[in-house]
Each structure stands twice: as structure tokens, then as C-alpha cells.
Design a protein around this motif. Structure first.
Motif, PDB file in Angstrom:
ATOM      1  N   CYS A 139       3.358  20.688  39.720  1.00  0.00           N
ATOM      2  CA  CYS A 139       2.771  19.416  39.290  1.00  0.00           C
ATOM      3  C   CYS A 139       1.519  19.642  38.447  1.00  0.00           C
ATOM      4  O   CYS A 139       1.299  18.957  37.442  1.00  0.00           O
ATOM      5  CB  CYS A 139       2.433  18.558  40.507  1.00  0.00           C
ATOM      6  SG  CYS A 139       3.870  17.887  41.358  1.00  0.00           S
ATOM      7  N   THR A 145       5.445  13.815  36.608  1.00  0.00           N
ATOM      8  CA  THR A 145       6.165  13.184  37.710  1.00  0.00           C
ATOM      9  C   THR A 145       5.545  13.591  39.040  1.00  0.00           C
ATOM     10  O   THR A 145       4.713  14.502  39.102  1.00  0.00           O
ATOM     11  CB  THR A 145       7.659  13.584  37.717  1.00  0.00           C
ATOM     12  OG1 THR A 145       7.757  15.015  37.819  1.00  0.00           O
ATOM     13  CG2 THR A 145       8.358  13.141  36.441  1.00  0.00           C
ATOM     14  N   SER A 146       5.976  12.907  40.102  1.00  0.00           N
ATOM     15  CA  SER A 146       5.458  13.202  41.434  1.00  0.00           C
ATOM     16  C   SER A 146       6.053  14.493  41.975  1.00  0.00           C
ATOM     17  O   SER A 146       7.061  14.998  41.470  1.00  0.00           O
ATOM     18  CB  SER A 146       5.805  12.055  42.390  1.00  0.00           C
ATOM     19  OG  SER A 146       7.209  12.012  42.618  1.00  0.00           O
ATOM     20  N   PHE A 148       7.591  14.790  44.718  1.00  0.00           N
ATOM     21  CA  PHE A 148       8.920  14.495  45.257  1.00  0.00           C
ATOM     22  C   PHE A 148       9.974  14.598  44.160  1.00  0.00           C
ATOM     23  O   PHE A 148      11.056  15.157  44.363  1.00  0.00           O
ATOM     24  CB  PHE A 148       8.942  13.096  45.880  1.00  0.00           C
ATOM     25  CG  PHE A 148      10.133  12.855  46.777  1.00  0.00           C
ATOM     26  CD1 PHE A 148      10.029  13.035  48.147  1.00  0.00           C
ATOM     27  CD2 PHE A 148      11.362  12.479  46.250  1.00  0.00           C
ATOM     28  CE1 PHE A 148      11.122  12.836  48.983  1.00  0.00           C
ATOM     29  CE2 PHE A 148      12.462  12.274  47.070  1.00  0.00           C
ATOM     30  CZ  PHE A 148      12.349  12.455  48.444  1.00  0.00           C
ATOM     31  N   GLU A 149       9.658  14.074  42.979  1.00  0.00           N
ATOM     32  CA  GLU A 149      10.602  14.159  41.863  1.00  0.00           C
ATOM     33  C   GLU A 149      10.795  15.607  41.412  1.00  0.00           C
ATOM     34  O   GLU A 149      11.898  15.999  41.024  1.00  0.00           O
ATOM     35  CB  GLU A 149      10.109  13.305  40.702  1.00  0.00           C
ATOM     36  CG  GLU A 149      10.239  11.809  40.930  1.00  0.00           C
ATOM     37  CD  GLU A 149       9.798  11.005  39.735  1.00  0.00           C
ATOM     38  OE1 GLU A 149      10.556  10.912  38.753  1.00  0.00           O
ATOM     39  OE2 GLU A 149       8.668  10.478  39.777  1.00  0.00           O
ATOM     40  N   ARG A 154      14.428  13.073  41.510  1.00  0.00           N
ATOM     41  CA  ARG A 154      14.342  11.607  41.463  1.00  0.00           C
ATOM     42  C   ARG A 154      13.223  11.165  42.397  1.00  0.00           C
ATOM     43  O   ARG A 154      12.816  11.933  43.285  1.00  0.00           O
ATOM     44  CB  ARG A 154      15.672  10.969  41.866  1.00  0.00           C
ATOM     45  CG  ARG A 154      16.127  11.311  43.277  1.00  0.00           C
ATOM     46  CD  ARG A 154      17.535  10.795  43.588  1.00  0.00           C
ATOM     47  NE  ARG A 154      18.534  11.554  42.842  1.00  0.00           N
ATOM     48  CZ  ARG A 154      19.840  11.289  42.918  1.00  0.00           C
ATOM     49  NH1 ARG A 154      20.267  10.284  43.654  1.00  0.00           N
ATOM     50  NH2 ARG A 154      20.696  12.025  42.254  1.00  0.00           N
ATOM     51  N   ASP A 155      12.729   9.931  42.210  1.00  0.00           N
ATOM     52  CA  ASP A 155      11.645   9.484  43.079  1.00  0.00           C
ATOM     53  C   ASP A 155      12.179   9.176  44.473  1.00  0.00           C
ATOM     54  O   ASP A 155      13.391   9.110  44.717  1.00  0.00           O
ATOM     55  CB  ASP A 155      10.902   8.284  42.479  1.00  0.00           C
ATOM     56  CG  ASP A 155      11.755   7.016  42.393  1.00  0.00           C
ATOM     57  OD1 ASP A 155      12.572   6.774  43.301  1.00  0.00           O
ATOM     58  OD2 ASP A 155      11.591   6.261  41.415  1.00  0.00           O
ATOM     59  N   VAL A 156      11.260   8.995  45.418  1.00  0.00           N
ATOM     60  CA  VAL A 156      11.636   8.865  46.821  1.00  0.00           C
ATOM     61  C   VAL A 156      12.524   7.651  47.060  1.00  0.00           C
ATOM     62  O   VAL A 156      13.452   7.689  47.878  1.00  0.00           O
ATOM     63  CB  VAL A 156      10.369   8.819  47.712  1.00  0.00           C
ATOM     64  CG1 VAL A 156       9.497   7.610  47.397  1.00  0.00           C
ATOM     65  CG2 VAL A 156      10.735   8.864  49.190  1.00  0.00           C
ATOM     66  N   TRP A 157      12.284   6.549  46.324  1.00  0.00           N
ATOM     67  CA  TRP A 157      13.055   5.323  46.551  1.00  0.00           C
ATOM     68  C   TRP A 157      14.489   5.485  46.036  1.00  0.00           C
ATOM     69  O   TRP A 157      15.437   5.040  46.689  1.00  0.00           O
ATOM     70  CB  TRP A 157      12.357   4.147  45.880  1.00  0.00           C
ATOM     71  CG  TRP A 157      10.889   4.119  46.153  1.00  0.00           C
ATOM     72  CD1 TRP A 157       9.874   4.214  45.248  1.00  0.00           C
ATOM     73  CD2 TRP A 157      10.247   4.023  47.441  1.00  0.00           C
ATOM     74  NE1 TRP A 157       8.660   4.187  45.873  1.00  0.00           N
ATOM     75  CE2 TRP A 157       8.852   4.073  47.212  1.00  0.00           C
ATOM     76  CE3 TRP A 157      10.723   3.903  48.749  1.00  0.00           C
ATOM     77  CZ2 TRP A 157       7.936   4.002  48.247  1.00  0.00           C
ATOM     78  CZ3 TRP A 157       9.800   3.840  49.788  1.00  0.00           C
ATOM     79  CH2 TRP A 157       8.436   3.885  49.541  1.00  0.00           C
ATOM     80  N   ASP A 158      14.633   6.114  44.891  1.00  0.00           N
ATOM     81  CA  ASP A 158      15.963   6.358  44.344  1.00  0.00           C
ATOM     82  C   ASP A 158      16.720   7.348  45.227  1.00  0.00           C
ATOM     83  O   ASP A 158      17.914   7.191  45.494  1.00  0.00           O
ATOM     84  CB  ASP A 158      15.850   6.888  42.915  1.00  0.00           C
ATOM     85  CG  ASP A 158      17.197   6.960  42.203  1.00  0.00           C
ATOM     86  OD1 ASP A 158      18.083   6.159  42.559  1.00  0.00           O
ATOM     87  OD2 ASP A 158      17.352   7.812  41.313  1.00  0.00           O
TER      88      ASP A 158
END
Length: 270
Positions: A139, A145-146, A148-149, A154-158
Motif C-alpha cells: 500500500c 486502493t485499500s 483489503f483490495e 476487490r473491496d470488502v463489501w464486494d
């Protein structure tokens, strides 16, 4: 003298680095205790301290548990004050028994308790959740991006919307903290709910927190608002309407909204 002082400082610095290097072991041992339900096993014996053999015999799906391995894990957890250890002479034979008991800390590991952090411990220490912590340097180098991504693409919600197992684990972790925070809210903010006719919990997960509020204040028209894949797993709750959507686009209208961000709570009267 200066050389001796420098050598002592270097040695102390090395010791601290070793401590930091292996600090992850505390979390992993804690996760192990939750997965094996060690606190629940001791609690099922009336909370009275019991032996390693008694603990081992009650571990689910384990026909031949490794007791020496369990002993090493318990030694670490005792050192961290998660459990207590007692030594006593057994049945007049002169042999000594080692007994393990609960502490005010391990009571937070009990499954099914209103004051349990067990689901959160499992979630926070799962490989999916730990992986982003290995991406900090990436990072810093790349940004954009985060963590997590970086770890999962992908982001945490996806990721949660595409992975039911992670979604359920995440929701369970959030729900257990919501129950704990709700108890504090209902103590310190009890009277203020009397003047609210409608309330929206933004990012309310499966509705644990707003369900407790409505239980104490049934006059409130309550809406639990979260992403569609979260709402899809929410149970039916009397007095609560589940609504799926994106809070960055639109939030259901109400007299007040509240939002829990980890351990912080924001209540806004509209």
C-alpha cells in the motif's frame, strides 16, 4: 561504562523486537481457544476449574486430542490471564493435578452469551481478514486502493457479496459487538429514544442493534439499512423493516439516524 550501557540497550532492543515479532501468537492462541470452545467447556462444569484431560475429552470432533499440545496453548493463555491455573493434590495419592479455570477475560469467549466477543475473534483472525495486514508495504509503495483490495482484488463489501461464508462470518462479528454496544446505549441514552418516532440504523448489519432498541421502545418505527447482500441474510424482526441500498446514494427518511463505526456511535436527530 558507555560500552556496557550500549550493550545493555542493544540486548533490550533485541528482546523487544522478539516480543513484537511473535505478538501474533497471542491472537492465534485466543482464536484456538474460541474454536475449541475451551471457555464453554469449563463453564459447562459449573465454572469450576478442571483438568486438561477433562477439557480434551469435551472437544468436539476430536477422538484423540493431543494433550501436550493443548497444554502448551493453555500455558500461553494462562500467562495472558485468559485462564487461571491451580495445582492441587488428588485423592490422597500424593500426585498433583493441574486445573484450569475461567477469568473475567475468558467469560467474553463464551458462545451464545449476550456479552461474547467469540464471533469477532474468529472473524478478525481468519486468513481472509489477516491477509490485508500483510499488504501494508505494498500500500505504501503503490497506494491507490485499500489493503483489503491489495490482498483480495476487490473491496470488502464486494468480496462479502460474492462470498457467503465471509459475509456470514463478518455479520456475526459485527452483531456480537452491536449487542455489547447496545447495552451501553440503552443505559446511557434511554430517555432520549422516547421522543423519536422513526429511526434508521445505517449500516445496521443483520439488525441486532436496532432490534434491541425497538424491544425497549416498541413505539419506534425502525428501519435497518445496509447493503443488499447483508439484508438478504437478516432474520425477520418484529417492529423492524429491513431495507437494502447504498448509504452514499440515499438513506431512508426518519426522525433520526444512527451509525456504528467499530466502537464509535453517531446519533443524528433530523
Amino acid at each position: 561504562m558507555a560500552t556496557e550501557k550500549t550493550s545493555e540497550e542493544l540486548l533490550r532492543g533485541q528482546a523487544e523486537i522478539w516480543q513484537h515479532m511473535f505478538s501474533f501468537a497471542n491472537s492465534m492462541a485466543l482464536k484456538c481457544a474460541v474454536e475449541l470452545r475451551i471457555a464453554d467447556i469449563i463453564h459447562s462444569h459449573g465454572g469450576t476449574p478442571i483438568t486438561l484431560s477433562q477439557i480434551a475429552s469435551c472437544i468436539d470432533n476430536s477422538p484423540s486430542p493431543d494433550i501436550p499440545y493443548l497444554a502448551r496453548i493453555m500455558r500461553l493463555l494462562v500467562r495472558k490471564n485468559i485462564f487461571t491455573v491451580h495445582h492441587s493434590l488428588s485423592d490422597g495419592s500424593g500426585s498433583e493435578s493441574t486445573l484450569y479455570g475461567l477469568t473475567h477475560v475468558s467469560r467474553w469467549l463464551l458462545h451464545g452469551s449476550d456479552l461474547s466477543l467469540a464471533p469477532m475473534i474468529v472473524m478478525e483472525n481468519h486468513p481472509w481478514t489477516v491477509a490485508p495486514w500483510h499488504c501494508f508495504s505494498t500500500c505504501v509503495k503503490e497506494g491507490g486502493t485499500s489493503a483489503f483490495e491489495k490482498a483480495h482484488g476487490r473491496d470488502v463489501w464486494d468480496f462479502a457479496s460474492q462470498n457467503p461464508e465471509f459475509n456470514n462470518m463478518f455479520n456475526d462479528g459485527m452483531a456480537c459487538t452491536a449487542r455489547i454496544i447496545t447495552r451501553a446505549i440503552m443505559t446511557g441514552y434511554r430517555d432520549e429514544f422516547g421522543c423519536i418516532g422513526s429511526l434508521v440504523d445505517v449500516g445496521g448489519g443483520t439488525g441486532t442493534m436496532i432490534a434491541e432498541i425497538v424491544k425497549s421502545h416498541p413505539h419506534i418505527k425502525a428501519t435497518n439499512f445496509d447493503l443488499p447482500h447483508v439484508i438478504a441474510t437478516a432474520p425477520l424482526i418484529d417492529g423492524v423493516c429491513h431495507v437494502g441500498g447504498d448509504m452514499f446514494k440515499e438513506i431512508p427518511r426518519a426522525d433520526a439516524v444512527f451509525m456504528k463505526v467499530t466502537s464509535c456511535l453517531l446519533i443524528i436527530n433530523l
